[in-house]
Every structure is written in structure tokens, then in C-alpha cells.
Enzyme design. Structure first.
Site, PDB file in Angstrom:
ATOM      1  N   GLU A  47       0.848  -1.188   0.000  1.00  0.00           N
ATOM      2  CA  GLU A  47       0.000   0.000   0.000  1.00  0.00           C
ATOM      3  C   GLU A  47       0.889   1.246   0.000  1.00  0.00           C
ATOM      4  O   GLU A  47       1.924   1.264   0.669  1.00  0.00           O
ATOM      5  CB  GLU A  47      -0.905  -0.014   1.234  1.00  0.00           C
ATOM      6  CG  GLU A  47      -1.953   1.078   1.259  1.00  0.00           C
ATOM      7  CD  GLU A  47      -2.853   0.992   2.485  1.00  0.00           C
ATOM      8  OE1 GLU A  47      -4.007   1.440   2.399  1.00  0.00           O
ATOM      9  OE2 GLU A  47      -2.389   0.484   3.531  1.00  0.00           O
ATOM     10  N   LYS A 120     -10.252   0.176  -1.984  1.00  0.00           N
ATOM     11  CA  LYS A 120     -10.302  -0.124  -0.547  1.00  0.00           C
ATOM     12  C   LYS A 120     -11.651   0.277   0.060  1.00  0.00           C
ATOM     13  O   LYS A 120     -12.095   1.419  -0.077  1.00  0.00           O
ATOM     14  CB  LYS A 120      -9.164   0.606   0.164  1.00  0.00           C
ATOM     15  CG  LYS A 120      -8.993   0.237   1.630  1.00  0.00           C
ATOM     16  CD  LYS A 120      -7.766   0.946   2.205  1.00  0.00           C
ATOM     17  CE  LYS A 120      -7.492   0.515   3.631  1.00  0.00           C
ATOM     18  NZ  LYS A 120      -6.302   1.228   4.181  1.00  0.00           N
ATOM     19  N   CYS A 161      -4.828  -3.747   3.502  1.00  0.00           N
ATOM     20  CA  CYS A 161      -4.520  -3.296   4.853  1.00  0.00           C
ATOM     21  C   CYS A 161      -5.649  -3.515   5.887  1.00  0.00           C
ATOM     22  O   CYS A 161      -5.830  -4.610   6.381  1.00  0.00           O
ATOM     23  CB  CYS A 161      -4.097  -1.824   4.805  1.00  0.00           C
ATOM     24  SG  CYS A 161      -3.127  -1.281   6.236  1.00  0.00           S
TER      25      CYS A 161
END
Length: 272
Positions: A47, A120, A161
Site C-alpha cells: 500500500e 479499498k 490493509c
């Protein structure tokens, strides 16, 4: 139809990204080349591999329109140059909210063609003492469902993440052979939860997990946890890089995958 080989080598790149886009792309290119030379056929970048700003909104001027821009060109070129599957960490993509970007993962096949995209969904928020983060300031949550793509060895699920903390997100992918997770876990949360959560996702989904991380002290003062890792379907760590730039590398062993699922067929025992 050609038989699928039992082993497929994969690598998780680890960086300590700066505020300089050109430097970050150059450093990523060096690591991709090293991992490909070591035999990696699928490589995952972390990321924010392309940019870690001094504040939340620093990334906005770098946002690209889908399908064009220097970061996307870099990723396509690297996949094509090395003949690899490349999961491009995350990069800022434009949308109709001028104050926020999509934090997007793009996947390229060995011809340099984009084959998958995931924006995301879960946005990180943390506040403890002097340490505070709120991704929603500059990132718009993705509106797509969990995304997967087919690699030569099987089905791959995409995540980023903070998604790691939501097990139902991974169940919604269906049965996958590999989960990839570009990340930039903070030192505080990573030291407490990173490996535990990654091993849990591998064990409960009976698949490999390949997590690529930021790992070190950044210009903006942030310290990231690192520990890029490949974990097998039994929850065993295949390879891990604790800190600094480099990569973790290992094989997706289809026989190992089959043996774990046959000896403990938990996926077949699900009732809901």
C-alpha cells in the site's frame, strides 16, 4: 490443455516509501527486478508504494484517471518487462469527489494488461495518545464488492490493509487459493495484531496469504511495521522480511493446499 504446475513462486515487496514519486517508482522497479530474477511469477507491492505524503491530502495532486497516468504506466510496463503477474499495491485514482481519492489496487497480467481492480472499502481510523489516523479525510471508500481474479495456479482474492480486521469480507470472496494484502500497518497496531490476523485469515480460509507491507521510518515521522510475509493454509510462515526494503518469497504449493483441505475439510463443514 496444459497441466498446472504444483508450485508457483510469489513475492511480497516491502518498501519504505518517501514523498518523492519518481524515487519510489525507481526503488520499486529495482525490487521487482530482484524478485523476478529470484523466480517470482506473481509479485505484490505494498500500500502507498508510490507515495507516502507528509499529510493526508498530499496524495490528491497525484491522483490518476483510470487507465492513464505515470503510476499505471509503470505497473503495466513492469508486468510486461518481467513477464509477471503484478498486484500494484495501491495508487490514488480519481472519482467524482474532488476532495478524496480511491485507494485502488490494480492487477496486471504478464502482457501488461489490467485484469482486476479493487478500491479499498474499509478505511482505517485510530486514536491513541499522540498517534491519530483517519483515512476518510482523503480517501473515499470503494463501492465494489470483494474482488478476485484467476491466476495460473488458481483464484486470488484482493484486499488492502485494514480489510484484514473484517473476516466476513474474505468469506464473501468464496473459496480462494491465495489472498493478497498490500498494507501500511502502523508500528503500534502491527506489532500487536499483524501476524495474528494474517495467520487467522489463512487458517480459516484454508489458503495462502501474501502480505506486502511498508516497513520502516518515513519522512512524515510515521513508522510502519513491515514484516511482509507469505503464510500457508495451515498458518505456517513460509518467509518473512521484518524491516527495510526487500521482499519475502516462497511457493504456492498446490499439493500442500489440497492436503490441508482434505485432512481438515472445514470449508465443506460450513453451515452458514
Amino acid at each position: 490443455m496444459a497441466a498446472i504446475k504444483n508450485n508457483f513462486r510469489v513475492a511480497a515487496i516491502q518498501t519504505v516509501s518517501s514523498t518523492q514519486l519518481a524515487d519510489n517508482l525507481r526503488n520499486a522497479g529495482v525490487l521487482i527486478e530482484q524478485a523476478a530474477t529470484a523466480g517470482a511469477q506473481l509479485i505484490v507491492l505494498p500500500e502507498y508504494f508510490c507515495f507516502m505524503g507528509r499529510n493526508d491530502r498530499d496524495k490528491l495532486p497525484l491522483k490518476e484517471m483510470p487507465g492513464s497516468g505515470p503510476i499505471q504506466e509503470f505497473l503495466a510496463d513492469q508486468a510486461r518487462k518481467h513477464g509477471i503477474w503484478l498486484v500494484g499495491g495501491t495508487l490514488p485514482l480519481d472519482n467524482d469527489d474532488p476532495g478524496r481519492i480511491y485507494n485502488a489496487t490494480l492487477v496486471y497480467d504478464p502482457s501488461g494488461t489490467q485484469v482486476a481492480r479493487y478500491d479499498k472499502i474499509h478505511l482505517f481510523g485510530f486514536n491513541k495518545g499522540q498517534e491519530s489516523y483517519d483515512e476518510s479525510i482523503s480517501i473515499r471508500p470503494g463501492e465494489n464488492s470483494p474482488q478476485t481474479f484467476m491466476a495460473p495456479f488458481g483464484k486470488v482474492g484482493l484486499s488492502i490493509c485494514y480489510d484484514l480486521r473484517f473476516p466476513e469480507f474474505f468469506r464473501a470472496m468464496g473459496e480462494v487459493d491465495l489472498i493478497v494484502l498490500p498494507a501500511a500497518f502502523t508500528y503500534t497496531t502491527g506489532s500487536a495484531h499483524w501476524e495474528i490476523l494474517l495467520r487467522a485469515r489463512a487458517i480459516e480460509n484454508q489458503c495462502y496469504v501474501l502480505a506486502s507491507a511498508q516497513g520502516g521510518k518515513h519522512e512524515n515521522g510515521r513508522r510502519t511495521w513491515g514484516h511482509s510475509v507469505l503464510i500457508d493454509p495451515w498458518g505456517d510462515v513460509v518467509d518473512c522480511l521484518a524491516e527495510g526494503a526487500g521482499f519475502a518469497i516462497g511457493d504456492i504449493d498446490l499439493q500442500r493446499l489440497s492436503d490441508v483441505r482434505a485432512s481438515l475439510p472445514a470449508l465443506k463443514h460450513r453451515t452458514m
